[in-house]
Write a protein that holds these residues in place. Structure first.
Motif, PDB file in Angstrom:
ATOM      1  N   PHE A   1       8.022  -9.212   4.949  1.00 13.45           N
ATOM      2  CA  PHE A   1       8.426  -7.923   5.511  1.00 13.45           C
ATOM      3  C   PHE A   1       9.843  -7.567   5.077  1.00 13.45           C
ATOM      4  N   THR A   2      10.750  -8.541   5.111  1.00 13.21           N
ATOM      5  CA  THR A   2      12.140  -8.257   4.736  1.00 13.21           C
ATOM      6  C   THR A   2      12.281  -7.951   3.255  1.00 13.21           C
ATOM      7  N   ARG A   3      11.305  -8.319   2.450  1.00 16.03           N
ATOM      8  CA  ARG A   3      11.347  -8.021   1.015  1.00 16.03           C
ATOM      9  C   ARG A   3      10.856  -6.610   0.707  1.00 16.03           C
ATOM     10  N   ILE A   4      10.259  -5.934   1.678  1.00 14.62           N
ATOM     11  CA  ILE A   4       9.807  -4.557   1.478  1.00 14.62           C
ATOM     12  C   ILE A   4      11.043  -3.665   1.525  1.00 14.62           C
ATOM     13  N   THR A   5      11.325  -2.987   0.438  1.00 16.46           N
ATOM     14  CA  THR A   5      12.538  -2.173   0.374  1.00 16.46           C
ATOM     15  C   THR A   5      12.316  -0.737   0.830  1.00 16.46           C
ATOM     16  N   ASN A   6      11.091  -0.268   0.771  1.00 20.75           N
ATOM     17  CA  ASN A   6      10.781   1.104   1.159  1.00 20.75           C
ATOM     18  C   ASN A   6      10.646   1.184   2.683  1.00 20.75           C
ATOM     19  N   GLU A   7      11.512   1.973   3.312  1.00 27.68           N
ATOM     20  CA  GLU A   7      11.518   2.067   4.775  1.00 27.68           C
ATOM     21  C   GLU A   7      10.203   2.625   5.317  1.00 27.68           C
TER      22      GLU A   7
ATOM     23  N   HIS B   1       7.262   2.152   4.050  1.00 24.85           N
ATOM     24  CA  HIS B   1       6.301   1.053   3.990  1.00 24.85           C
ATOM     25  C   HIS B   1       6.545   0.063   5.127  1.00 24.85           C
ATOM     26  N   GLN B   2       7.815  -0.211   5.410  1.00 23.84           N
ATOM     27  CA  GLN B   2       8.128  -1.098   6.538  1.00 23.84           C
ATOM     28  C   GLN B   2       7.597  -0.513   7.842  1.00 23.84           C
ATOM     29  N   ASN B   3       7.807   0.765   8.038  1.00 25.35           N
ATOM     30  CA  ASN B   3       7.313   1.414   9.258  1.00 25.35           C
ATOM     31  C   ASN B   3       5.793   1.377   9.323  1.00 25.35           C
ATOM     32  N   ALA B   4       5.120   1.547   8.187  1.00 24.83           N
ATOM     33  CA  ALA B   4       3.659   1.504   8.158  1.00 24.83           C
ATOM     34  C   ALA B   4       3.150   0.113   8.524  1.00 24.83           C
ATOM     35  N   VAL B   5       3.791  -0.916   7.984  1.00 22.48           N
ATOM     36  CA  VAL B   5       3.391  -2.287   8.303  1.00 22.48           C
ATOM     37  C   VAL B   5       3.633  -2.576   9.781  1.00 22.48           C
ATOM     38  N   SER B   6       4.766  -2.123  10.288  1.00 28.32           N
ATOM     39  CA  SER B   6       5.082  -2.322  11.700  1.00 28.32           C
ATOM     40  C   SER B   6       4.049  -1.635  12.590  1.00 28.32           C
ATOM     41  N   GLN B   7       3.688  -0.406  12.239  1.00 25.44           N
ATOM     42  CA  GLN B   7       2.681   0.319  13.018  1.00 25.44           C
ATOM     43  C   GLN B   7       1.325  -0.378  12.936  1.00 25.44           C
ATOM     44  N   LEU B   8       0.970  -0.891  11.758  1.00 28.74           N
ATOM     45  CA  LEU B   8      -0.287  -1.625  11.597  1.00 28.74           C
ATOM     46  C   LEU B   8      -0.316  -2.841  12.525  1.00 28.74           C
ATOM     47  N   CYS B   9       0.779  -3.571  12.587  1.00 28.80           N
ATOM     48  CA  CYS B   9       0.842  -4.753  13.470  1.00 28.80           C
ATOM     49  C   CYS B   9       0.691  -4.349  14.929  1.00 28.80           C
ATOM     50  N   ARG B  10       1.365  -3.261  15.335  1.00 24.08           N
ATOM     51  CA  ARG B  10       1.234  -2.798  16.715  1.00 24.08           C
ATOM     52  C   ARG B  10      -0.211  -2.402  17.030  1.00 24.08           C
ATOM     53  N   THR B  11      -0.845  -1.703  16.100  1.00 24.91           N
ATOM     54  CA  THR B  11      -2.214  -1.265  16.298  1.00 24.91           C
ATOM     55  C   THR B  11      -3.155  -2.461  16.419  1.00 24.91           C
ATOM     56  N   LEU B  12      -3.019  -3.418  15.531  1.00 22.09           N
ATOM     57  CA  LEU B  12      -3.865  -4.612  15.573  1.00 22.09           C
ATOM     58  C   LEU B  12      -3.618  -5.424  16.846  1.00 22.09           C
ATOM     59  N   ALA B  13      -2.385  -5.488  17.284  1.00 17.66           N
ATOM     60  CA  ALA B  13      -2.063  -6.235  18.509  1.00 17.66           C
ATOM     61  C   ALA B  13      -2.690  -5.566  19.727  1.00 17.66           C
TER      62      ALA B  13
END
Length: 97
Positions: A74-80, A82-94
């Motif tokens: 996650f910390t290697r993702i430089t595009n903000e 994309h980071q927000n999309a991954v974060s939202q995906l984790c929240r949705t899956l949780a």
């Protein structure tokens, strides 16, 4: 998860990179005082390092590996965005769990 390198963390707690690496790998034990310093630098309570200890010992290492891998990637993702999309995906899956 904070995006700190071992060198940066070592500088913040006043040890060499090699010593911080040995702490992380478990080669050297961390004293209670040093653990307190690390907790202060990371902005967490010392109890943070003991969370989940009541879980079975066999489940902890695999779960920690996955969490660390996720955090490193996650910390290697430089595009903000994309980071927000991954974060939202984790929240949705949780929320589905």
């Amino acid at each position: 998860m904070l995006g700190l390198t071992q060198q940066h963390l070592a500088n913040l707690i006043g040890v060499t990179y090699q010593q911080a690496h040995k702490y992380e790998r478990g080669t050297n034990r961390v004293s209670a005082g040093r653990l307190y310093e690390i907790a202060e630098v990371l902005g967490v309570d010392v109890s943070y390092f003991y969370d989940g200890m009541e879980e079975s010992e066999s489940a902890i290492p695999a779960r920690q590996r996955v969490c660390l891998d996720l955090a490193r990637n996650f910390t290697r993702i430089t595009n903000e965005r994309h980071q927000n999309a991954v974060s939202q995906l984790c929240r949705t899956l949780a929320d589905e769990a």
